[in-house]
Motif scaffolding. Structure first.
Motif, PDB file in Angstrom:
ATOM      1  N   LEU A  86       3.150  14.628  -2.646  1.00 23.47           N
ATOM      2  CA  LEU A  86       2.876  15.514  -3.770  1.00 23.47           C
ATOM      3  C   LEU A  86       3.013  14.830  -5.119  1.00 23.47           C
ATOM      4  O   LEU A  86       2.335  15.199  -6.087  1.00 23.47           O
ATOM      5  CB  LEU A  86       3.806  16.724  -3.729  1.00 23.47           C
ATOM      6  CG  LEU A  86       3.580  17.728  -2.596  1.00 23.47           C
ATOM      7  CD1 LEU A  86       4.663  18.798  -2.611  1.00 23.47           C
ATOM      8  CD2 LEU A  86       2.200  18.367  -2.679  1.00 23.47           C
ATOM      9  N   LEU A  87       3.890  13.855  -5.214  1.00 22.01           N
ATOM     10  CA  LEU A  87       4.224  13.271  -6.517  1.00 22.01           C
ATOM     11  C   LEU A  87       3.526  11.948  -6.801  1.00 22.01           C
ATOM     12  O   LEU A  87       3.480  11.521  -7.962  1.00 22.01           O
ATOM     13  CB  LEU A  87       5.739  13.060  -6.620  1.00 22.01           C
ATOM     14  CG  LEU A  87       6.594  14.326  -6.560  1.00 22.01           C
ATOM     15  CD1 LEU A  87       8.073  13.965  -6.535  1.00 22.01           C
ATOM     16  CD2 LEU A  87       6.292  15.246  -7.737  1.00 22.01           C
ATOM     17  N   GLN A  88       3.009  11.285  -5.793  1.00 19.25           N
ATOM     18  CA  GLN A  88       2.494   9.925  -6.006  1.00 19.25           C
ATOM     19  C   GLN A  88       1.139   9.920  -6.693  1.00 19.25           C
ATOM     20  O   GLN A  88       0.219  10.650  -6.304  1.00 19.25           O
ATOM     21  CB  GLN A  88       2.410   9.173  -4.683  1.00 19.25           C
ATOM     22  CG  GLN A  88       2.196   7.664  -4.847  1.00 19.25           C
ATOM     23  CD  GLN A  88       2.710   6.897  -3.658  1.00 19.25           C
ATOM     24  OE1 GLN A  88       2.630   7.348  -2.520  1.00 19.25           O
ATOM     25  NE2 GLN A  88       3.237   5.693  -3.910  1.00 19.25           N
ATOM     26  N   ASP A  89       1.029   9.098  -7.694  1.00 20.47           N
ATOM     27  CA  ASP A  89      -0.243   8.831  -8.370  1.00 20.47           C
ATOM     28  C   ASP A  89      -0.991   7.815  -7.512  1.00 20.47           C
ATOM     29  O   ASP A  89      -0.578   6.657  -7.407  1.00 20.47           O
ATOM     30  CB  ASP A  89       0.034   8.280  -9.771  1.00 20.47           C
ATOM     31  CG  ASP A  89      -1.224   7.821 -10.495  1.00 20.47           C
ATOM     32  OD1 ASP A  89      -2.327   8.199 -10.066  1.00 20.47           O
ATOM     33  OD2 ASP A  89      -1.092   7.071 -11.486  1.00 20.47           O
ATOM     34  N   GLU A  90      -2.070   8.245  -6.906  1.00 21.60           N
ATOM     35  CA  GLU A  90      -2.764   7.381  -5.948  1.00 21.60           C
ATOM     36  C   GLU A  90      -3.332   6.131  -6.613  1.00 21.60           C
ATOM     37  O   GLU A  90      -3.501   5.095  -5.961  1.00 21.60           O
ATOM     38  CB  GLU A  90      -3.889   8.157  -5.252  1.00 21.60           C
ATOM     39  CG  GLU A  90      -3.416   9.373  -4.460  1.00 21.60           C
ATOM     40  CD  GLU A  90      -2.528   8.993  -3.279  1.00 21.60           C
ATOM     41  OE1 GLU A  90      -2.564   7.831  -2.844  1.00 21.60           O
ATOM     42  OE2 GLU A  90      -1.786   9.875  -2.790  1.00 21.60           O
TER      43      GLU A  90
END
Length: 347
Positions: free
Chosen positions: A169-173
């Protein structure tokens, strides 16, 4: 200042009487002293100084009645030392309390629609359907340690799933680093700040969690991949002075020491346990962070350059307005980096 003398000064400053000082008052039952206690345990495990263990035992006896207040995710942190104290002292009370809280987390703790632990706090404010990076360190670490203590696959699987859902949910791809929070209602990252200390909670917490649950559950490739992308992204945002800006993709913002120490610790710990491969780039990143952090420790052991308590702010630029002052989590994350670095020197 050597690592040993710096660590001695830092932990001594933490245990002085700071009554009424929110950032430094260790005699409360909340996340701020909780991080300090986790760090003191880490320091004890690195040095085996009996006075540190004695302090932790005395602290639990003096403050245990305060744990009977409302249960919230953010105030689970002090319980994270209980599994180790049970093993060190063979006192059943620590084990019983750890199981009680773990069962509450599994059965009753508020969750978002994605089944992540909702980030509840002791203050009179609600963050409905919000997922924060902080939760991984404040609560999931405790659950993993309790899983290890009692051999519970159920607890271990929950800890693993919480790590995975927080990362997803939190990771910037694109960059690999984490946003501070996720709002399940609006399906966005709110102000979308790549806040350094949020990243530190996960960078430091995940290797500690994995180390405890790995004997009980299989660590999936997704976790290793996502964590590896996180560390690679963090290394790319480190500034030339060895620290990270408080919002890491805004190098014009002030440098933030607690987050920088937590990231340095996480990289070193993850390499030590084999969660990421050791390489010269990461070794150099940790050494630069360590040198920069050491320079922020005063002669009386107080760490400067630490931003105050920070909810998900309404704008990225609001993070730059957060005041800086000494805190137990700043002292603690620095102490963890020092202790891990001392262990490396000794090994």
């Amino acid at each position: 200042m050597t690592l040993e003398s710096a660590a001695q000064k830092v932990w001594t400053a933490m245990t002085k009487d700071h009554s009424g000082n929110w950032g430094m008052d260790i005699h409360q039952w909340d996340w701020v002293p909780g991080v300090g206690l986790i760090a003191l345990l880490d320091y004890y495990e690195a040095t085996r100084k009996p006075e540190v263990l004695s302090y932790l035992v005395d602290w639990t006896q003096r403050n245990k009645e305060k744990a009977k207040g409302s249960k919230v995710i953010n105030s689970i942190a002090p319980f994270a030392i209980f599994p180790a104290l049970n093993q060190l002292l063979d006192e059943a009370w620590y084990r019983e309390e750890a199981i009680r809280i773990a069962e509450w987390m599994i059965a009753e703790a508020p969750r978002t629609r994605e089944r992540a632990f909702e980030h509840t706090v002791t203050e009179n404010v609600e963050f409905s359907e919000q997922v924060w990076a902080d939760t991984v360190f404040m609560a999931v670490l405790f659950l993993a340690r309790t899983a290890s203590l009692v051999g519970s696959k159920k607890y271990a699987e929950e800890a693993l799933q919480q790590v995975l859902v927080h990362l997803s949910l939190l990771q910037d791809e694109k960059s690999g680093v984490l946003f501070h929070g996720w709002n399940c209602n609006s399906a966005d990252h709110m102000s979308a700040a790549r806040w350094t200390r949020a990243n530190a909670w996960v960078a430091a917490g995940v290797p500690l969690i994995v180390k405890k649950i790995e004997p009980l559950v299989t660590i999936p490739d997704e976790l290793r991949m996502r964590y590896g992308q996180l560390i690679s992204g963090l290394a790319a945002y480190q500034q030339a002075d060895g620290l990270w800006a408080t919002v890491m993709d805004h190098p014009e913002f002030y440098r933030e020491v607690s987050g920088s120490a937590g990231i340095g610790y996480g990289i070193r710990k993850a390499m030590d346990i084999g969660l990421i491969e050791r390489n010269d780039r990461y070794d150099a990143a940790v050494e630069r962070a360590l040198a920069a952090v050491l320079a922020t420790i005063s002669e009386d052991g107080v760490v400067s350059g630490v931003s105050g308590g920070t909810p998900v702010m309404k704008s990225i630029f609001a993070y730059q307005e957060i005041p800086q002052y000494p805190t137990l989590y700043g002292q603690g994350l620095v102490l963890m980096l020092l202790a891990e670095s001392m262990h490396k020197q000794g090994g």
